[in-house]
Write an enzyme that holds these catalytic residues in place. Structure first.
Site, PDB file in Angstrom:
ATOM      1  N   TYR A 134      -0.377  -0.441  10.481  1.00 26.52           N
ATOM      2  CA  TYR A 134      -0.657  -0.898   9.123  1.00 26.52           C
ATOM      3  C   TYR A 134       0.439  -0.411   8.174  1.00 26.52           C
ATOM      4  O   TYR A 134       0.981  -1.187   7.381  1.00 26.52           O
ATOM      5  CB  TYR A 134      -2.026  -0.379   8.688  1.00 26.52           C
ATOM      6  CG  TYR A 134      -2.361  -0.632   7.243  1.00 26.52           C
ATOM      7  CD1 TYR A 134      -2.819  -1.882   6.836  1.00 26.52           C
ATOM      8  CD2 TYR A 134      -2.234   0.371   6.287  1.00 26.52           C
ATOM      9  CE1 TYR A 134      -3.134  -2.127   5.516  1.00 26.52           C
ATOM     10  CE2 TYR A 134      -2.545   0.133   4.964  1.00 26.52           C
ATOM     11  CZ  TYR A 134      -2.994  -1.108   4.579  1.00 26.52           C
ATOM     12  OH  TYR A 134      -3.307  -1.331   3.261  1.00 26.52           O
ATOM     13  N   ALA A 135       0.772   0.872   8.248  1.00 26.55           N
ATOM     14  CA  ALA A 135       1.780   1.450   7.361  1.00 26.55           C
ATOM     15  C   ALA A 135       3.142   0.797   7.583  1.00 26.55           C
ATOM     16  O   ALA A 135       3.880   0.532   6.629  1.00 26.55           O
ATOM     17  CB  ALA A 135       1.866   2.957   7.574  1.00 26.55           C
ATOM     18  N   ALA A 136       3.478   0.505   8.827  1.00 25.30           N
ATOM     19  CA  ALA A 136       4.763  -0.131   9.124  1.00 25.30           C
ATOM     20  C   ALA A 136       4.843  -1.534   8.525  1.00 25.30           C
ATOM     21  O   ALA A 136       5.889  -1.943   8.010  1.00 25.30           O
ATOM     22  CB  ALA A 136       4.987  -0.193  10.631  1.00 25.30           C
ATOM     23  N   LYS A 163       3.307  -2.566   5.823  1.00 19.00           N
ATOM     24  CA  LYS A 163       3.425  -2.415   4.367  1.00 19.00           C
ATOM     25  C   LYS A 163       4.830  -1.963   4.002  1.00 19.00           C
ATOM     26  O   LYS A 163       5.393  -2.419   3.005  1.00 19.00           O
ATOM     27  CB  LYS A 163       2.371  -1.439   3.834  1.00 19.00           C
ATOM     28  CG  LYS A 163       0.950  -1.918   4.058  1.00 19.00           C
ATOM     29  CD  LYS A 163       0.717  -3.302   3.461  1.00 19.00           C
ATOM     30  CE  LYS A 163      -0.692  -3.781   3.643  1.00 19.00           C
ATOM     31  NZ  LYS A 163      -0.960  -5.066   3.009  1.00 19.00           N
ATOM     32  N   SER A 175       0.859  -1.183   0.000  1.00 19.59           N
ATOM     33  CA  SER A 175       0.000   0.000   0.000  1.00 19.59           C
ATOM     34  C   SER A 175       0.892   1.229   0.000  1.00 19.59           C
ATOM     35  O   SER A 175       1.999   1.201   0.547  1.00 19.59           O
ATOM     36  CB  SER A 175      -0.871   0.013   1.261  1.00 19.59           C
ATOM     37  OG  SER A 175      -1.482   1.271   1.431  1.00 19.59           O
TER      38      SER A 175
END
Length: 98
Positions: free
Chosen positions: A19-21, A23, A6
């Site tokens: 979540y960002a980590a 991805k 993402s």
């Protein structure tokens, strides 16, 4: 191998740090694992969508139109085909220029 990441992994976001980590970890994993797979004639790449469909807004990308799931699928199909034979350890952003 094609991993689905993402654009959040690149830019983060409010309330989505974990979540960002994860991805971002996929992106880094693909680059490192591509080096390990080199001698086995195996490729690994990442497709990294931004906001598409009803989640895309004019403020969330640079394009006049919204992206779709088909745009993401086309990138994946290209990566699993022999036409992408010189691609490994690469992240393809499908984000409308986010």
């Amino acid at each position: 191998i094609v991993l689905l990441s993402s654009e959040s992994g690149e830019y983060g976001g409010n309330g989505i740090s974990i979540y960002a980590a994860t991805k971002a970890g996929l992106n880094t994993f693909a680059r490192g694992y591509a080096r390990q797979l080199r001698k086995k004639n195996c490729r690994i790449n990442v497709v990294s969508p931004g906001r598409v469909g009803k989640h895309a807004t004019k403020e969330s990308n640079l394009m006049d139109e919204q992206g779709t799931g088909d745009d993401i699928a086309e990138a994946i199909l290209w990566l699993i085909s022999n036409r992408s034979r010189y691609c490994s350890g690469t992240k393809i952003s499908i984000s409308g220029g986010f």
